[in-house]
Design a protein around this motif. Sequence first.
Motif, PDB file in Angstrom:
ATOM      1  N   ASN A  19       0.957  -1.185   0.122  1.00  0.00           N
ATOM      2  CA  ASN A  19       0.125   0.042  -0.162  1.00  0.00           C
ATOM      3  C   ASN A  19       0.775   1.292   0.119  1.00  0.00           C
ATOM      4  OD1 ASN A  19      -2.547  -1.241   0.075  1.00  0.00           O
ATOM      5  ND2 ASN A  19      -2.325  -1.830   2.239  1.00  0.00           N
ATOM      6  N   ILE A  20       0.350   2.373  -0.732  1.00  0.00           N
ATOM      7  CA  ILE A  20       1.059   3.358  -0.670  1.00  0.00           C
ATOM      8  C   ILE A  20       0.386   4.388   0.107  1.00  0.00           C
ATOM      9  CG2 ILE A  20       1.640   5.201  -2.308  1.00  0.00           C
ATOM     10  CD1 ILE A  20       2.289   3.227  -4.404  1.00  0.00           C
ATOM     11  N   ARG A  21       1.122   5.249   0.868  1.00  0.00           N
ATOM     12  CA  ARG A  21       0.444   6.267   1.668  1.00  0.00           C
ATOM     13  C   ARG A  21       0.364   7.599   0.981  1.00  0.00           C
ATOM     14  NH1 ARG A  21       2.007   1.375   4.022  1.00  0.00           N
ATOM     15  NH2 ARG A  21       1.374   1.246   5.985  1.00  0.00           N
ATOM     16  N   PRO A  22      -0.828   8.359   1.683  1.00  0.00           N
ATOM     17  CA  PRO A  22      -0.619   9.540   0.729  1.00  0.00           C
ATOM     18  C   PRO A  22       0.395  10.672   0.940  1.00  0.00           C
ATOM     19  CG  PRO A  22      -2.196   9.741   2.664  1.00  0.00           C
ATOM     20  CD  PRO A  22      -1.434   8.351   2.439  1.00  0.00           C
ATOM     21  N   ALA A  23       0.710  11.666   0.116  1.00  0.00           N
ATOM     22  CA  ALA A  23       1.681  12.551   0.210  1.00  0.00           C
ATOM     23  C   ALA A  23       0.961  13.715   1.160  1.00  0.00           C
ATOM     24  CB  ALA A  23       1.767  13.247  -1.144  1.00  0.00           C
ATOM     25  N   LEU A  24       1.987  14.283   1.697  1.00  0.00           N
ATOM     26  CA  LEU A  24       1.168  15.655   2.363  1.00  0.00           C
ATOM     27  C   LEU A  24       1.000  16.777   1.607  1.00  0.00           C
ATOM     28  CD1 LEU A  24       1.264  16.983   5.292  1.00  0.00           C
ATOM     29  CD2 LEU A  24       3.687  17.647   5.056  1.00  0.00           C
ATOM     30  N   TYR A 204       3.347   9.964   5.730  1.00  0.00           N
ATOM     31  CA  TYR A 204       3.162  10.593   4.341  1.00  0.00           C
ATOM     32  C   TYR A 204       4.276  10.188   3.535  1.00  0.00           C
ATOM     33  CZ  TYR A 204      -0.143  13.837   6.595  1.00  0.00           C
ATOM     34  OH  TYR A 204      -1.283  14.313   7.419  1.00  0.00           O
ATOM     35  N   GLU A 205       4.022   9.500   2.497  1.00  0.00           N
ATOM     36  CA  GLU A 205       4.934   9.173   1.382  1.00  0.00           C
ATOM     37  C   GLU A 205       5.037  10.154   0.434  1.00  0.00           C
ATOM     38  OE1 GLU A 205       5.435   4.391   1.616  1.00  0.00           O
ATOM     39  OE2 GLU A 205       3.600   4.894   0.703  1.00  0.00           O
TER      40      GLU A 205
END
Length: 427
Positions: A19-24, A204-205
């Motif tokens: 899974n990819i976490r959302p960007a800030l 945040y990625e």
Amino acid sequence: MSAPSHTTSYYAASANDKNIRPALTSHVEADVCVIGAGYTGMSTALHLAESGFKVVVVEATRIGFGASGRNGGQIVHSYSRDIDFIEKHYGKDTGTEMGKMAFEGGRIIRRLVKDYNIQCDLKDGGIFAACNDKQMRELESKKALWEAHGHKDLELLSAAGTQDYVGTDRYHGALLDKSGGHFHPLNLVLGEAAGFESLGGVIYEDSPVTRVEEGTKAKVFTDKGSVTADFVVVAGNAYLGGLIPKLQSKAMPCGTQVITTEPLSEAQQKALLPHDQCVEDCNYLLDYFRLSGDGRLIYGGGVTYGAREPGKVESLIVPKMLKTFPQLKGVRVDYAWTGNFLLTLMRLPQFGRIGSNIYYAQGYSGHGVTCSHLAGKVLSDAIQGQAERYDVFASLPQYPFPGGTTFRIPYTAMGAWYYNLRDKLGI
């Protein structure tokens, strides 16, 4: 443009969490902002979250993108320079205090794996293998040194005894550390991230930090957002780049290479590593290897100074593997990759503060798996006002490499060539 992802490693291919976490993309507040979602960053964040802190982690690419998701996956105690070196150069008191912490990182890893049910193929036992008689004498000294600092799970092995653990006649003997071990490094840090998130932490990625602003409350900026926090922890290590120039000059990124074979038969596995323990030799430019959870041989070694990408990893590592295990000639290599670690001049980690509320830990010099987990605990304690152990590390001098950024690579490569020659000659 597609978002950056993990290197094409066996670890990335077999990761439990893709899974990819959302960007800030907004402006948020936290008690602590951690820059970097590797072992240092996640250990710090998780320890702080366990103590009730509101923590935000900002990661430029992916959780475990750097050394934390690419390393050999071995629990190796102490530091890149051992306790006797620290005592000799920085005094008995400093050596004693660092000796008290030298074996803690492995215990932290095992505690986190247990508490958060992290599925990372954790197995016990590690071997230091001597390539000549001189190295065997050094292992005898290491055993005495570690036992003097309370670490007792050690056993010296003769050349014949070593072959009961490693299916090669290459070694003159070994030191078995029963409290060593090995695991899937990317799945470990992904499990730590999941544990952190279960406590309310936010990661945040795809959020590279562009600048850090000092102040009573520090501010961390990305292209699309910012984090205001009472404390900031800088944990980018070899992938920090030029974000903090005063840290960049103190250490140098270096690359190491790793390959992974096709799955081996059970008979092949038993012939190579009958007790399924990990191994590293005692050379300056050392080799390290182990079996994966699904029965592949993971073999790494060598150093490229300045983090240059080698043209073909297989051509560098396969000859090393076949020197140790000639019986693997013809076995297919399924994965090959390189990763960077951060080398310091004295090969000791660098801890410190910028202003009163920006902390950093970096430069484990190839010994980062356990020390980075220790760093997270020590950083967490320091932020909570218990800084005695952190200050032991911070008291170590932090020297820049001679020659600056222009000449540090050739100077260091010359030194490595010298020590590599000594290893080959057994002197």
